[in-house]
Design a protein around this motif. Structure first.
Motif, PDB file in Angstrom:
ATOM      1  N   ALA A 179      43.013  44.307  49.181  1.00 17.18           N
ATOM      2  CA  ALA A 179      42.005  45.342  48.950  1.00 17.18           C
ATOM      3  C   ALA A 179      40.693  44.758  48.443  1.00 17.18           C
ATOM      4  CB  ALA A 179      42.538  46.375  47.963  1.00 17.18           C
ATOM      5  N   ALA A 180      40.773  43.649  47.679  1.00 18.05           N
ATOM      6  CA  ALA A 180      39.571  43.042  47.093  1.00 18.05           C
ATOM      7  C   ALA A 180      38.650  42.429  48.140  1.00 18.05           C
ATOM      8  CB  ALA A 180      39.971  41.996  46.058  1.00 18.05           C
ATOM      9  N   LYS A 181      39.181  42.133  49.323  1.00 19.01           N
ATOM     10  CA  LYS A 181      38.336  41.593  50.389  1.00 19.01           C
ATOM     11  C   LYS A 181      37.304  42.608  50.850  1.00 19.01           C
ATOM     12  CE  LYS A 181      41.918  38.437  52.094  1.00 19.01           C
ATOM     13  NZ  LYS A 181      42.875  38.129  53.188  1.00 19.01           N
ATOM     14  N   ALA A 182      37.680  43.881  50.734  1.00 18.65           N
ATOM     15  CA  ALA A 182      36.756  44.948  51.130  1.00 18.65           C
ATOM     16  C   ALA A 182      36.019  45.539  49.940  1.00 18.65           C
ATOM     17  CB  ALA A 182      37.522  46.058  51.852  1.00 18.65           C
ATOM     18  N   ASP A 183      36.588  45.388  48.757  1.00 22.13           N
ATOM     19  CA  ASP A 183      35.976  45.968  47.553  1.00 22.13           C
ATOM     20  C   ASP A 183      35.962  44.916  46.455  1.00 22.13           C
ATOM     21  OD1 ASP A 183      35.129  47.425  45.396  1.00 22.13           O
ATOM     22  OD2 ASP A 183      36.742  48.913  45.453  1.00 22.13           O
ATOM     23  N   LYS A 184      34.807  44.252  46.284  1.00 18.68           N
ATOM     24  CA  LYS A 184      34.681  43.152  45.316  1.00 18.68           C
ATOM     25  C   LYS A 184      34.903  43.609  43.879  1.00 18.68           C
ATOM     26  CE  LYS A 184      33.691  40.188  48.544  1.00 18.68           C
ATOM     27  NZ  LYS A 184      34.735  39.229  48.958  1.00 18.68           N
ATOM     28  N   ALA A 185      34.768  44.920  43.618  1.00 17.76           N
ATOM     29  CA  ALA A 185      34.959  45.443  42.266  1.00 17.76           C
ATOM     30  C   ALA A 185      36.394  45.232  41.786  1.00 17.76           C
ATOM     31  CB  ALA A 185      34.605  46.931  42.219  1.00 17.76           C
ATOM     32  N   LEU A 186      37.309  45.003  42.736  1.00 18.96           N
ATOM     33  CA  LEU A 186      38.708  44.811  42.375  1.00 18.96           C
ATOM     34  C   LEU A 186      39.022  43.376  41.934  1.00 18.96           C
ATOM     35  CD1 LEU A 186      40.460  46.879  45.198  1.00 18.96           C
ATOM     36  CD2 LEU A 186      40.315  47.455  42.766  1.00 18.96           C
ATOM     37  N   ASN A 187      38.019  42.499  41.991  1.00 21.08           N
ATOM     38  CA  ASN A 187      38.255  41.105  41.595  1.00 21.08           C
ATOM     39  C   ASN A 187      38.623  40.978  40.123  1.00 21.08           C
ATOM     40  OD1 ASN A 187      38.004  39.683  44.032  1.00 21.08           O
ATOM     41  ND2 ASN A 187      35.760  39.774  43.943  1.00 21.08           N
ATOM     42  N   ASN A 188      38.028  41.843  39.273  1.00 20.44           N
ATOM     43  CA  ASN A 188      38.373  41.803  37.843  1.00 20.44           C
ATOM     44  C   ASN A 188      39.836  42.185  37.623  1.00 20.44           C
ATOM     45  OD1 ASN A 188      35.825  41.016  37.029  1.00 20.44           O
ATOM     46  ND2 ASN A 188      35.110  43.108  36.688  1.00 20.44           N
ATOM     47  N   GLU A 189      40.272  43.208  38.362  1.00 23.09           N
ATOM     48  CA  GLU A 189      41.677  43.635  38.280  1.00 23.09           C
ATOM     49  C   GLU A 189      42.595  42.518  38.772  1.00 23.09           C
ATOM     50  OE1 GLU A 189      44.306  46.724  40.839  1.00 23.09           O
ATOM     51  OE2 GLU A 189      42.610  47.631  39.774  1.00 23.09           O
ATOM     52  N   LEU A 190      42.197  41.872  39.852  1.00 24.57           N
ATOM     53  CA  LEU A 190      42.990  40.783  40.412  1.00 24.57           C
ATOM     54  C   LEU A 190      43.097  39.629  39.422  1.00 24.57           C
ATOM     55  CD1 LEU A 190      44.497  39.505  42.779  1.00 24.57           C
ATOM     56  CD2 LEU A 190      42.283  38.746  43.678  1.00 24.57           C
ATOM     57  N   ASN A 191      41.983  39.300  38.783  1.00 27.36           N
ATOM     58  CA  ASN A 191      41.975  38.225  37.793  1.00 27.36           C
ATOM     59  C   ASN A 191      42.916  38.530  36.624  1.00 27.36           C
ATOM     60  OD1 ASN A 191      40.428  37.253  35.011  1.00 27.36           O
ATOM     61  ND2 ASN A 191      40.484  35.677  36.589  1.00 27.36           N
ATOM     62  N   LEU A 192      42.896  39.793  36.182  1.00 27.32           N
ATOM     63  CA  LEU A 192      43.774  40.203  35.078  1.00 27.32           C
ATOM     64  C   LEU A 192      45.240  40.076  35.478  1.00 27.32           C
ATOM     65  CD1 LEU A 192      44.294  41.440  32.298  1.00 27.32           C
ATOM     66  CD2 LEU A 192      43.874  43.707  33.296  1.00 27.32           C
ATOM     67  N   LEU A 193      45.574  40.515  36.681  1.00 23.79           N
ATOM     68  CA  LEU A 193      46.954  40.410  37.157  1.00 23.79           C
ATOM     69  C   LEU A 193      47.407  38.958  37.241  1.00 23.79           C
ATOM     70  CD1 LEU A 193      46.818  43.078  40.008  1.00 23.79           C
ATOM     71  CD2 LEU A 193      48.231  43.228  37.945  1.00 23.79           C
ATOM     72  N   GLN A 194      46.521  38.081  37.685  1.00 13.13           N
ATOM     73  CA  GLN A 194      46.873  36.661  37.805  1.00 13.13           C
ATOM     74  C   GLN A 194      47.048  36.017  36.438  1.00 13.13           C
ATOM     75  OE1 GLN A 194      43.571  35.597  40.338  1.00 13.13           O
ATOM     76  NE2 GLN A 194      44.840  35.625  42.209  1.00 13.13           N
ATOM     77  N   ARG A 195      46.199  36.428  35.476  1.00 10.91           N
ATOM     78  CA  ARG A 195      46.353  35.929  34.094  1.00 10.91           C
ATOM     79  C   ARG A 195      47.694  36.364  33.512  1.00 10.91           C
ATOM     80  NH1 ARG A 195      41.727  38.897  31.641  1.00 10.91           N
ATOM     81  NH2 ARG A 195      42.912  38.588  29.716  1.00 10.91           N
ATOM     82  N   LEU A 196      48.040  37.623  33.753  1.00 16.64           N
ATOM     83  CA  LEU A 196      49.313  38.145  33.239  1.00 16.64           C
ATOM     84  C   LEU A 196      50.492  37.425  33.894  1.00 16.64           C
ATOM     85  CD1 LEU A 196      50.986  40.164  31.614  1.00 16.64           C
ATOM     86  CD2 LEU A 196      50.665  41.820  33.464  1.00 16.64           C
ATOM     87  N   LYS A 197      50.401  37.177  35.200  1.00 19.56           N
ATOM     88  CA  LYS A 197      51.484  36.483  35.899  1.00 19.56           C
ATOM     89  C   LYS A 197      51.677  35.071  35.340  1.00 19.56           C
ATOM     90  CE  LYS A 197      53.045  34.742  40.357  1.00 19.56           C
ATOM     91  NZ  LYS A 197      52.733  34.488  41.777  1.00 19.56           N
TER      92      LYS A 197
END
Length: 365
Positions: free
Chosen positions: A148-166
């Motif tokens: 989804a972040a490929k189409a909506d860059k605003a989701l990059n922060n959410e993606l970063n948080l998920l990766q930190r948590l993982k």
């Protein structure tokens, strides 16, 4: 409130469930005997309800309730389908808090799935299964967010948080111990409904002798107490066999049994108080001729939201709350007498409800 009782096989989990709920769930001496989760609903003991109902001659007295879910014993490898596998991990996702029962008693006639008694090993084994299950959830969420972040860059922060948590959880750590940068991050992580984000209460299942001296001579209890303290979790001791014996007694006999054992309260009482503290809950009360009732809310709840526990229309049309402390009401004998003494407060939308408040809501819809 919904509490999930979890633990390894053969640690007294279902015996404790039966004692708490006065149920008759299957409890036998071999692993994985609990196939479907057993469910029991228990009324929260509350002397205030009894006294207020008697004062008003209420037709009905309704206590708050707790739903207990006895979840199948989880073995090492459950997250990968071992034992009864992932289908039972899903039941834990539905509860508000986890009661982790750990065996601290020795009995050569009761099989231990790992062959010996070691409280910290058992805690770690179960915790890791929950972490592994959560990592599967995170992997799926990350893959979806990356796309989804490929189409909506605003989701990059959410993606970063998920990766930190993982990355944090890949070290075997729970989501509870993950440090967020702000409340928005915390709220987002709670929304994922991970198993290891849920509060945990530890129950050390001990022998009658260890219960009598608070486990001070049991090394497994001592290790558990230190572990719970380090996690900021609460722990209580229970002898599931004794609790099951007491479950067959009436109230007076149970009190005498507790006195004979030198105990001030039952495990159910301990667990209820602990779960209320852990989840930050309390009760306000309503009373009258028709019904006296306890309503469970979060500590810090304002009056309109509390009114919504009774009915959404009362919250929507909230005008004011007439509030008196239950003790003042009992001492004076009536709402009118309490009002004459100036002990009935008229409160607005910003009033924060207190434990033991007896409230009459005024509303208009």
């Amino acid at each position: 409130m919904k509490l999930g009782i979890v633990g390894l096989p053969n640690i007294g989990k279902t015996t404790l469930f039966n004692a708490l709920t006065k149920a008759s769930a299957e409890s036998v001496n071999y692993p994985f005997s609990t196939i479907k989760p057993n469910i029991g609903i228990v009324a929260v003991p509350d002397e205030r309800i009894k006294l207020l109902a008697a004062m008003h001659k209420s037709k009905k007295a309704t206590q708050a309730t707790i739903e207990f879910v006895d979840i199948a014993g989880l073995a090492k490898g459950a997250s990968a389908g071992e034992g009864l596998g992932n289908q039972f991990l899903s039941h834990i996702r539905e509860v508000d808090a986890i009661v982790h029962v750990v065996r601290c008693f020795f009995d050569e006639n009761v099989i231990h799935v790992d062959g010996s008694i070691d409280s910290l090993r058992d805690i770690e084994n179960l915790d890791l299964e929950l972490v592994f299950s959560d990592l599967e959830i995170l992997d799926r969420r990350i893959a979806k967010t990356e796309k989804a972040a490929k189409a909506d860059k605003a989701l990059n922060n959410e993606l970063n948080l998920l990766q930190r948590l993982k990355a944090h959880m890949e070290e075997g750590k729970s989501a509870r111990s993950f440090e967020t940068n702000d409340e928005d991050e915390s709220k987002f992580i709670r929304s994922i409904d991970l198993l290891t984000i849920k509060p945990v209460i530890f129950a050390a299942n001990v022998s009658e002798e260890d219960l009598a001296d608070n486990g001070k001579n049991n090394p497994n209890v001592i290790k558990m107490q230190e572990h719970a303290h380090n996690l900021g979790s609460e722990i209580f001791l229970v002898c599931a066999e004794i609790e099951q014996e007491m479950a067959q007694l009436d109230d007076d006999e149970r009190l005498m049994f507790l006195e004979d054992l030198g105990l001030g309260e039952s495990s159910l009482d301990k667990l209820i108080k602990t779960s209320y503290r852990t989840l930050g809950l309390m009760s306000f009360l309503t009373t009258g001729e028709d019904e006296t009732r306890a309503w469970t809310i979060k500590i810090g709840t304002k009056a309109p939201k509390a009114a919504g526990k009774i009915h959404s229309d009362i919250e929507r049309g909230f005008i004011r709350a007439e509030v008196v402390n239950y003790r003042d009401l009992l001492d004076l004998g009536s709402q009118a007498a309490a009002r004459e003494k100036g002990l009935v407060g008229v409160e607005g939308k910003e009033y924060v409800v207190k434990d033991g408040d007896v409230i009459n809501f005024r509303f208009n819809v």
